[in-house]
Design an enzyme around this catalytic site. Structure first.
Site, PDB file in Angstrom:
ATOM      1  N   ASP A  26       2.774   4.394  -8.333  1.00 38.54           N
ATOM      2  CA  ASP A  26       3.052   5.408  -7.200  1.00 38.54           C
ATOM      3  C   ASP A  26       3.577   6.676  -8.047  1.00 38.54           C
ATOM      4  O   ASP A  26       3.759   6.790  -9.346  1.00 38.54           O
ATOM      5  CB  ASP A  26       4.025   5.041  -6.085  1.00 38.54           C
ATOM      6  CG  ASP A  26       3.513   5.901  -4.911  1.00 38.54           C
ATOM      7  OD1 ASP A  26       2.774   7.091  -4.994  1.00 38.54           O
ATOM      8  OD2 ASP A  26       4.072   5.502  -3.813  1.00 38.54           O
TER       9      ASP A  26
HETATM   10  C1  NOJ Z   1       2.903   8.929  -2.980  1.00 40.31           C
HETATM   11  C2  NOJ Z   1       2.657   8.030  -1.937  1.00 40.31           C
HETATM   12  O1  NOJ Z   1       3.719   6.985  -1.843  1.00 40.31           O
HETATM   13  C3  NOJ Z   1       1.382   7.174  -2.019  1.00 40.31           C
HETATM   14  O2  NOJ Z   1       1.193   6.152  -0.852  1.00 40.31           O
HETATM   15  C4  NOJ Z   1       0.156   7.987  -2.107  1.00 40.31           C
HETATM   16  O3  NOJ Z   1      -0.959   7.131  -2.371  1.00 40.31           O
HETATM   17  C5  NOJ Z   1       0.629   8.772  -3.455  1.00 40.31           C
HETATM   18  N1  NOJ Z   1       1.569   9.519  -3.432  1.00 40.31           N
HETATM   19  C6  NOJ Z   1      -0.821   9.773  -4.065  1.00 40.31           C
HETATM   20  O4  NOJ Z   1      -0.833  10.671  -2.958  1.00 40.31           O
END
Ligand code: NOJ
Length: 749
Positions: free
Chosen positions: A284
């Site tokens: 993430d």
């Molecule tokens: C953080 C989020 O937790 C995740 O779900 C998302 O896909 C990413 N950012 C990218 O935007």
């Protein structure tokens, strides 16, 4: 000229076997042939993902050298880069790199692209797998025509805490329903197979147990038993693998003290080992570097070591891989084979998508225009939205509204809002008016405007304590035959980093309802939100309530469809809650599949040394599986093919459902089981199957289910998937509490 052509043809014919031999090469052989050409730096580049410059879904790291890095083959993927123009520009740069390895373009296409669909939790209320799959398919059709080839969806985290802002992004509290929906969404995004021009790679996230954040605070720690992990939190991820999900995203949380991003047990042992997942895992946003904050590694070097060893293949935005993997190789802390494995997984997907054959495959401006302006998508969004609306209350059959009503007062801070209806995860598509949304006001006008009089007052804001608009609202209400009040959250009060400790309907909105009810007019309340809210006053006093969540581009039309129902060409609601609604924050977590305990509380009248609250009901306000219809259904004639089951000889079960009301409608019939005695205690109820049955008024249908070993199995103490002999209760309900018919049977030794 002739001579030239004939010799050209001869050469072509001569080369034909070579071309087809090349084509016959398997994807793995093609991957290996690229890998052999790559330097270590280029390999590490493939593991590196950056955010584009113009929009961010996480904390930005300013970096003016991105273009140069792409030219040097040091970037494998970009996120938040949308539109054929923008993606083509970046892909052009990648095509000037030494090996011309195409970039992947990832994006949070969570509930639609240009056409916004209901938030995922709302869609889950439909229990309609075909519709959910079609919604994802439609989003994929738009996004893949607009440069994107990878969505960071579906989020398949089980969530039992509505304080957690991301509860809106999943399918609710139940592993069985959650798994079905995870499967449908992956199939929807990916279409027939990767490589088709309208197929996106799906990404099951957040692996794992992110939804169990302590206190519902986003990014918080998770502490959980193996039993809970395997029985409740992992099944939707397993379903995503079974559906062929191309990628996984790990999660921000630590689980039992080990950050998920550096968690070998989750990623190598379970996902890539036991489940044989062949895709790749992306971290993430920044989660590799964040392991330093967790206190599990000392610096970026250790963070990279931990993540790559644990099985995280791609680094989203932390730069730890780029900065530290070369040194880790030099220091012999990791093998070249470990890097190769990660690179191969990523290259394999690039081949499967067809990007090596045509890096601009998803960048066709004409196709983009056609997909983004396809009226069929609007229709799909409207139907999906209507299927997502939950009828919570309907005293004296106030709904559906009569088409003969003369004057409606439409009141509330969300009536004329447009963008609010989108919910949290919307995509700003270049060149698209972000007001491409039918407001609730417009929807009602479309449906009802020509019939008669539609009056409006805002009444109050979503937040704050200003009641100066109440008088006008009451005045408008007095002139109407019926009042519709649209209240709730702002769209950005739920979503990522939007956890709340107070989940009551904000501001003075319920006070406004009180005043409107005092006029004596019938009031229908629409509650717009990204989570289960607490609204006890409304629940007790409003005669009719529709929980409308955030419904997307077609919100207004869909709401009008349900308000007027079939009489004006609309819809009879059939949605059921995929998550329990608490009576107060103090009741959280509240979920239907709890254990019995040694001192069970069975009703609110007895609090004598049992497992209850002294000041609160043991039951949620609205339970899992709850949702009304304009018609009514009767359950009868439950029949089991036998009452004693041998392990490999399933029981066939049938029951009759009759539409006893005056409207055609659909009922979601829910099958629950209870394993009476287990080597590990079993929940009082577990959803094990369901059917959505369409019945005309007065019609009956016999529906059938099969109870096999699989439905009776659970993870025992050794984490083996077993069905233990003994007695089982079988229950069919219109919700987890509203059990209509039941019986029992025995699983023999
Ligand atoms: C953080 C989020 O937790 C995740 O779900 C998302 O896909 C990413 N950012 C990218 O935007």
């Amino acid at each position: 000229m002739k001579i030239f052509f004939s010799s050209f043809l001869t050469v072509l014919i001569f080369l034909q076997p070579i071309f087809s031999a090349a084509q016959r090469k398997t994807v793995d052989q093609r991957v290996d042939s690229v890998l052999r050409l790559m330097t270590l730096e280029e390999k590490i580049g493939q593991l590196n993902q950056y955010n584009d410059d113009w929009n961010a879904t996480g904390p930005v790291t300013l970096d003016s050298t991105k273009k140069e890095q792409v030219l040097q083959g040091q970037v494998g993927s970009l996120l938040n880069c949308v539109g054929t123009l923008r993606t083509r520009t970046w892909q052009n740069i990648a095509m000037q790199s030494r090996l011309k390895i195409p970039l992947l373009f990832g994006q949070d296409v969570i509930h639609g692209y240009k056409t916004t669909f209901p938030i995922p939790l709302a869609e889950a209320c439909s229990w309609d797998m075909d519709a959910i799959q079609l919604s994802a398919r439609t989003a994929a059709t738009e996004a893949s025509a607009s440069g994107i080839n990878w969505t960071f969806a579906p989020m398949v985290d089980i969530a039992r805490d509505p304080r957690w802002g991301r509860v809106m992004e999943g399918a609710g509290e139940d592993p069985y329903l959650g798994s079905k929906i995870a499967y449908a969404r992956v199939k929807g995004f990916q279409g027939n197979k990767l490589g088709e021009v309208n197929s996106l790679m799906a990404c099951a996230k957040h692996y794992a147990a992110y939804g169990a954040a302590i206190g519902g605070r986003d990014y918080n720690s998770v502490d959980m038993s193996d039993r809970l992990l395997w029985e409740v939190y992992l099944p939707p991820f397993k379903a995503a693998v079974e559906a062929g999900a191309a990628t996984f995203m790990n999660s921000f949380n630590d689980i039992n003290g080990v950050p998920a991003t550096g968690n070998k047990y989750l990623q190598r042992d379970i996902l890539k080992g036991k489940w044989n997942f062949k895709g790749f895992v992306v971290s993430d946003w920044g989660s590799i570097g964040e392991m330093i904050n967790h206190g599990n590694v000392k610096n970026e070097y250790e963070a990279a070591l931990s993540a790559i060893t644990a099985g995280s293949d791609m680094d989203m935005e932390s730069r730890c891989y780029k900065n530290s993997l070369p040194q880790l190789i030099k220091d012999k802390k990791i093998s070249a084979a470990l890097i190769d494995d990660a690179v191969k997984r990523i290259l394999r997907k690039k081949f499967e998508l067809g990007l090596f054959d045509d890096p601009y495959k998803f960048c066709n401006a004409e196709r983009e225009q056609a997909a983004l302006n396809d009226p069929a998508h609007t229709k799909i969004a409207r139907e999906m939205a209507a299927k997502s609306i939950v009828l919570l209350k309907n005293e004296n059959e106030l709904l559906p509204l009569s088409k003969n009503i003369k004057t409606i007062a439409f009141i509330g801070p969300l009536v004329k809002a447009k963008k609010q209806n989108k919910g949290f995860w919307d995509v700003e598509v270049p060149g698209v008016d972000s007001n491409f949304i039918v407001s609730q006001w417009e929807g009602l006008q479309n449906k009802f405007g020509s019939n008669s009089n539609l009056l409006y007052a805002k009444g109050c804001d979503i937040e704050g304590d200003d009641k100066s608009g109440f008088a006008e609202a009451v005045n408008v209400a007095m002139q109407a035959d019926v009042v519709i009040l649209s209240i709730g959250e702002r769209r950005d009060m739920s979503g990522e980093a939007k956890s709340r400790s107070n989940i009551n309907i904000p501001g003075v909105q319920e006070d406004l309802l009180k005043e409107l009810l005092a006029t004596g007019k019938p009031v229908v309340v629409l509650i717009n939100a990204g989570r289960p809210l607490v609204f006890n006053y409304t629940a007790e006093h409003a005669p009719a309530i529709l929980y409308t969540w955030w419904l997307g581009s077609e919100a207004g039309n869909a709401i009008a469809d349900v308000l007027f129902g079939p009489a004006l060409g609309g819809i009879n609601p059939s949605a059921k809650l995929p998550i329990s609604f608490p009576r107060s924050v103090g009741q959280i977590p509240v979920y239907y599949s709890h254990f019995n305990t040694g001192r069970p509380a069975t009703d609110d009248s007895n609090r004598n040394y049992n497992s209850s609250y002294n000041d609160l009901s043991i039951f949620p306000k609205y339970e899992f599986g709850y949702g009304l219809s304009y018609t009514s259904f009767q359950y009868s004639d439950l029949t089991l093919s036998k009452k004693k089951m041998k392990v490999n000889e399933p029981i066939e079960v049938s029951l009759r459902i009759t539409n006893t009301g005056k409207y055609d409608g659909e009922e979601i019939v829910q099958l629950y089981l209870r394993d009476k005695v287990g080597s590990i205690v079993r929940p009082v109820q577990e959803l094990k199957d369901f059917a959505k049955v369409k019945l005309r008024s007065g019609e009956s249908k016999t529906i059938r289910f099969t109870i096999d070993k699989e439905k009776l199995s659970f993870y025992n103490q050794q984490l083996q998937w077993v069905a233990e002999p003994g007695d089982f209760d079988l229950m069919f309900g219109a919700s987890s509490r509203d059990i209509r018919v039941k019986d029992s049977f025995e699983l023999l030794n």
